[in-house]
Design a protein around this motif. Structure first.
Motif, PDB file in Angstrom:
ATOM      1  N   GLU A   1       0.838  -1.190   0.000  1.00  0.00           N
ATOM      2  CA  GLU A   1       0.000   0.000   0.000  1.00  0.00           C
ATOM      3  C   GLU A   1       0.881   1.250   0.000  1.00  0.00           C
ATOM      4  OE1 GLU A   1      -2.984  -0.089   3.002  1.00  0.00           O
ATOM      5  OE2 GLU A   1      -3.654  -2.116   2.509  1.00  0.00           O
ATOM      6  N   TYR A   2       0.231   2.413  -0.092  1.00  0.00           N
ATOM      7  CA  TYR A   2       0.996   3.661  -0.220  1.00  0.00           C
ATOM      8  C   TYR A   2       0.494   4.677   0.805  1.00  0.00           C
ATOM      9  CZ  TYR A   2       2.562   8.118  -2.116  1.00  0.00           C
ATOM     10  OH  TYR A   2       3.109   9.356  -2.258  1.00  0.00           O
ATOM     11  N   TYR A   3       1.461   5.337   1.435  1.00  0.00           N
ATOM     12  CA  TYR A   3       1.141   6.406   2.400  1.00  0.00           C
ATOM     13  C   TYR A   3       2.238   7.452   2.336  1.00  0.00           C
ATOM     14  CZ  TYR A   3       0.126   8.785   6.808  1.00  0.00           C
ATOM     15  OH  TYR A   3      -0.167   9.736   7.750  1.00  0.00           O
TER      16      TYR A   3
ATOM     17  N   TYR B   1       5.479  10.895  -5.733  1.00  0.00           N
ATOM     18  CA  TYR B   1       5.734   9.600  -6.360  1.00  0.00           C
ATOM     19  C   TYR B   1       5.010   8.516  -5.577  1.00  0.00           C
ATOM     20  CZ  TYR B   1       8.253   5.368  -7.730  1.00  0.00           C
ATOM     21  OH  TYR B   1       8.570   4.102  -8.152  1.00  0.00           O
ATOM     22  N   TYR B   2       4.399   7.539  -6.263  1.00  0.00           N
ATOM     23  CA  TYR B   2       3.689   6.467  -5.588  1.00  0.00           C
ATOM     24  C   TYR B   2       4.142   5.113  -6.130  1.00  0.00           C
ATOM     25  CZ  TYR B   2       0.844   6.002  -9.816  1.00  0.00           C
ATOM     26  OH  TYR B   2       0.446   5.798 -11.107  1.00  0.00           O
TER      27      TYR B   2
ATOM     28  N   THR C   1      -7.094   8.304  -0.533  1.00  0.00           N
ATOM     29  CA  THR C   1      -7.546   9.163   0.566  1.00  0.00           C
ATOM     30  C   THR C   1      -6.652  10.386   0.645  1.00  0.00           C
ATOM     31  OG1 THR C   1      -8.331   7.257   1.830  1.00  0.00           O
ATOM     32  CG2 THR C   1      -7.979   9.308   3.046  1.00  0.00           C
ATOM     33  N   LEU C   2      -7.261  11.567   0.562  1.00  0.00           N
ATOM     34  CA  LEU C   2      -6.550  12.824   0.762  1.00  0.00           C
ATOM     35  C   LEU C   2      -7.054  13.423   2.074  1.00  0.00           C
ATOM     36  CD1 LEU C   2      -4.665  15.107  -0.221  1.00  0.00           C
ATOM     37  CD2 LEU C   2      -6.651  16.118  -1.380  1.00  0.00           C
ATOM     38  N   ASP C   3      -6.200  13.410   3.092  1.00  0.00           N
ATOM     39  CA  ASP C   3      -6.584  13.980   4.385  1.00  0.00           C
ATOM     40  C   ASP C   3      -6.208  15.459   4.410  1.00  0.00           C
ATOM     41  OD1 ASP C   3      -7.404  13.124   7.322  1.00  0.00           O
ATOM     42  OD2 ASP C   3      -5.793  14.594   7.490  1.00  0.00           O
ATOM     43  N   ILE C   4      -7.175  16.312   4.720  1.00  0.00           N
ATOM     44  CA  ILE C   4      -6.979  17.765   4.695  1.00  0.00           C
ATOM     45  C   ILE C   4      -7.034  18.320   6.111  1.00  0.00           C
ATOM     46  CG2 ILE C   4      -7.868  19.964   3.833  1.00  0.00           C
ATOM     47  CD1 ILE C   4      -9.000  18.472   1.436  1.00  0.00           C
ATOM     48  N   SER C   5      -5.973  19.021   6.514  1.00  0.00           N
ATOM     49  CA  SER C   5      -5.943  19.635   7.841  1.00  0.00           C
ATOM     50  C   SER C   5      -6.787  20.903   7.882  1.00  0.00           C
ATOM     51  CB  SER C   5      -4.503  19.972   8.244  1.00  0.00           C
ATOM     52  OG  SER C   5      -3.749  18.799   8.412  1.00  0.00           O
ATOM     53  N   SER C   6      -6.725  21.687   6.808  1.00  0.00           N
ATOM     54  CA  SER C   6      -7.436  22.965   6.808  1.00  0.00           C
ATOM     55  C   SER C   6      -7.775  23.372   5.385  1.00  0.00           C
ATOM     56  CB  SER C   6      -6.579  24.041   7.478  1.00  0.00           C
ATOM     57  OG  SER C   6      -7.246  25.288   7.485  1.00  0.00           O
ATOM     58  N   ILE C   7      -8.989  23.877   5.209  1.00  0.00           N
ATOM     59  CA  ILE C   7      -9.405  24.459   3.929  1.00  0.00           C
ATOM     60  C   ILE C   7      -9.491  25.966   4.133  1.00  0.00           C
ATOM     61  CG2 ILE C   7     -11.188  24.544   2.164  1.00  0.00           C
ATOM     62  CD1 ILE C   7     -12.026  21.724   2.975  1.00  0.00           C
ATOM     63  N   ILE C   8      -8.505  26.685   3.637  1.00  0.00           N
ATOM     64  CA  ILE C   8      -8.492  28.140   3.809  1.00  0.00           C
ATOM     65  C   ILE C   8      -9.339  28.812   2.734  1.00  0.00           C
ATOM     66  CG2 ILE C   8      -6.998  30.184   3.866  1.00  0.00           C
ATOM     67  CD1 ILE C   8      -4.815  28.369   5.016  1.00  0.00           C
ATOM     68  N   THR C   9      -9.176  28.354   1.494  1.00  0.00           N
ATOM     69  CA  THR C   9     -10.036  28.812   0.403  1.00  0.00           C
ATOM     70  C   THR C   9     -10.474  27.593  -0.387  1.00  0.00           C
ATOM     71  OG1 THR C   9      -8.792  30.878   0.226  1.00  0.00           O
ATOM     72  CG2 THR C   9     -10.242  30.329  -1.597  1.00  0.00           C
TER      73      THR C   9
ATOM     74  N   LEU D   1      -5.390  24.831   0.195  1.00  0.00           N
ATOM     75  CA  LEU D   1      -5.625  23.716   1.099  1.00  0.00           C
ATOM     76  C   LEU D   1      -4.329  23.318   1.789  1.00  0.00           C
ATOM     77  CD1 LEU D   1      -7.653  21.414  -1.363  1.00  0.00           C
ATOM     78  CD2 LEU D   1      -8.576  23.152   0.158  1.00  0.00           C
ATOM     79  N   ILE D   2      -4.466  22.870   3.025  1.00  0.00           N
ATOM     80  CA  ILE D   2      -3.314  22.331   3.756  1.00  0.00           C
ATOM     81  C   ILE D   2      -3.589  20.860   3.988  1.00  0.00           C
ATOM     82  CG2 ILE D   2      -1.899  22.481   5.822  1.00  0.00           C
ATOM     83  CD1 ILE D   2      -2.727  25.369   6.081  1.00  0.00           C
ATOM     84  N   PRO D   3      -2.940  19.979   3.209  1.00  0.00           N
ATOM     85  CA  PRO D   3      -3.176  18.541   3.374  1.00  0.00           C
ATOM     86  C   PRO D   3      -2.348  17.975   4.524  1.00  0.00           C
ATOM     87  CG  PRO D   3      -1.643  18.902   1.597  1.00  0.00           C
ATOM     88  CD  PRO D   3      -2.032  20.273   2.111  1.00  0.00           C
ATOM     89  N   SER D   4      -2.746  16.817   5.001  1.00  0.00           N
ATOM     90  CA  SER D   4      -2.004  16.119   6.047  1.00  0.00           C
ATOM     91  C   SER D   4      -1.267  14.915   5.473  1.00  0.00           C
ATOM     92  CB  SER D   4      -2.957  15.673   7.154  1.00  0.00           C
ATOM     93  OG  SER D   4      -2.277  14.910   8.128  1.00  0.00           O
ATOM     94  N   TYR D   5      -1.993  14.082   4.729  1.00  0.00           N
ATOM     95  CA  TYR D   5      -1.346  12.932   4.108  1.00  0.00           C
ATOM     96  C   TYR D   5      -2.189  12.458   2.935  1.00  0.00           C
ATOM     97  CZ  TYR D   5      -4.820  10.012   6.538  1.00  0.00           C
ATOM     98  OH  TYR D   5      -5.988   9.461   6.998  1.00  0.00           O
ATOM     99  N   ILE D   6      -1.586  11.579   2.125  1.00  0.00           N
ATOM    100  CA  ILE D   6      -2.313  10.893   1.062  1.00  0.00           C
ATOM    101  C   ILE D   6      -2.001   9.411   1.199  1.00  0.00           C
ATOM    102  CG2 ILE D   6      -0.432  11.324  -0.572  1.00  0.00           C
ATOM    103  CD1 ILE D   6      -2.504  11.187  -2.808  1.00  0.00           C
TER     104      ILE D   6
END
Length: 399
Positions: free
Chosen positions: A54-56, A310-311, A323-331, A387-392
């Protein structure tokens, strides 16, 4: 007479020097290397929490940007700030009788310790009275109160400020023409009154872009008294009475930079979660309602960023869950994913995006051609928002 000394063979000296050098070397090299040199099998491997195949990937950058300054706000809420007075009984006695006669007055003495930071009160409840006696209080021999008591009456009187060690006397003095007079107290208390001067501290974690931008606190104080407002124990504002109008306090850059240093995060990270402790410290006799408090962050112009990652995942004929985990959506803005080498495009609509995990199903064909049992390639992320992502993460799912 000469004393003959025993000679140490040169070969022994050489062996001692070699042994000492080996010990010093083993102390200086890393422990796993030293274990192997000594023949000790004490190595351990770190097991990844990501299942094989898997990929993280943790993302420490941002997606998108902004062409003009943006304002984002972290709410602190509306709350009360005051200096409450607390009463605690430090002495308590029941059934105290005091009488006087033509031979003289009599008293009941109480010893107690006091503090300059507190107020003290004597509280007595009169159960019964015989005659018309005079009740008086004195502290360390100095009278400060007197009255003619009545049955079922409670008398509360503040004790004058004094030294640490004190003797309070409750005295019965003969009043008028009588051989004896007396009163009985059902309750005698000394009450300590003190204020709880505790700061109301609110922690808030702010996502910053390497510290750039302007930071401020805004709130509306409704009330009265002296109040200090601080960030990370740095006092930024002191008010003496409420104006019932919004206050805006700028946070100095030195406070921001210190908070970033204390976050212990890698300086290579573009997006930093930094903790700020916003404190409201009341003085004595203070009561405030802090309305609509918030920590504000004005983000300056930030160049648009389209990160490429790279994956590599196990190949399967089925679909994949990305899965795209987003910490904050500013705009808000659509997120576009461009896959290589397949050249496929995918859109995550802005209307469906939220803070936290955002999941999308990807056909295997988007990931290219399998090689050595794996799909490998790159994904480019872009958006017109910020957007400020956390992980994919990505893993195969059953059809």
């Amino acid at each position: 007479m000469a004393i003959e000394r025993e000679r140490i063979p040169a070969v022994v000296v050489l062996m001692l020097l070699l042994t000492g050098s080996i010990v010093i070397y083993l102390l200086m090299v890393p422990a796993p290397v030293a274990y192997k040199l000594l023949g000790i099998n004490n190595t351990s491997s770190i097991v990844s929490t990501v299942p094989k195949g898997e990929y993280y990937y943790t993302m420490n950058t941002y997606i998108g940007g902004n062409s003009k300054p943006l304002n984002t706000s972290y709410s602190l809420g509306t709350f009360g700030v005051n200096y409450p007075l607390v009463n605690t009984t430090i002495f308590n006695k029941t059934a105290v009788s005091i009488s006087s006669s033509i031979l003289g007055s009599s008293s009941y003495d109480i010893s107690f310790n006091s503090s300059q930071q507190s107020n003290y009160f004597i509280v007595v409840t009169i159960e019964s009275v015989s005659g018309t006696p005079k009740l008086s209080f004195s502290l360390n021999g100095h009278p400060f109160f007197s009255a003619l008591p009545a049955a079922n009456e409670t008398i509360t009187e503040q004790i004058p400020a004094s030294a640490n060690k004190n003797v309070l006397s409750i005295t019965d003095s003969l009043n008028g023409f009588a051989l004896t007079q007396s009163f009985k107290l059902s309750q005698v208390e000394i009450v300590r009154q003190y204020g709880k001067n505790n700061a109301n501290v609110i922690p808030v974690k702010v996502l910053t872009f390497s510290g750039i931008g302007d930071y401020s606190i805004s709130y509306t104080p409704i009330g009265y008294g002296n109040l200090n407002v601080s960030v990370n124990s740095n006092v930024l504002s002191s008010i003496t009475n409420g104006s019932d109008s919004q206050q805006v306090i700028d946070i100095p850059s030195i406070v921001i930079s210190k908070a970033i240093r204390n976050s212990n995060l890698s300086s290579s990270s573009i997006v930093l979660p930094v903790l700020f402790n916003v404190g409201f410290q009341p003085a004595q006799d203070v009561s405030y309602e802090i309305a609509d408090a918030s920590l504000n962050y004005e983000i300056p112009y930030i160049a648009f960023n389209s990160p490429t990652i790279y994956y590599s995942v196990n190949a399967t004929n089925g679909n994949y869950l990305l899965t795209l985990d987003i910490s904050s959506i500013i705009t808000k803005g659509n997120v576009y994913l461009y896959f290589t080498p397949s050249g496929e495009n995918l859109t995550m609509p802005a209307s469906t995006l939220s803070s936290g995990e955002n999941v999308v199903l990807i056909p295997a064909s988007y990931l290219g051609t399998a090689a050595n049992g794996n799909y490998s390639g790159t994904i480019k992320f872009s958006t017109k928002g910020l957007l400020i992502p956390s992980y994919i993460s990505m893993h195969p799912v059953n059809n």
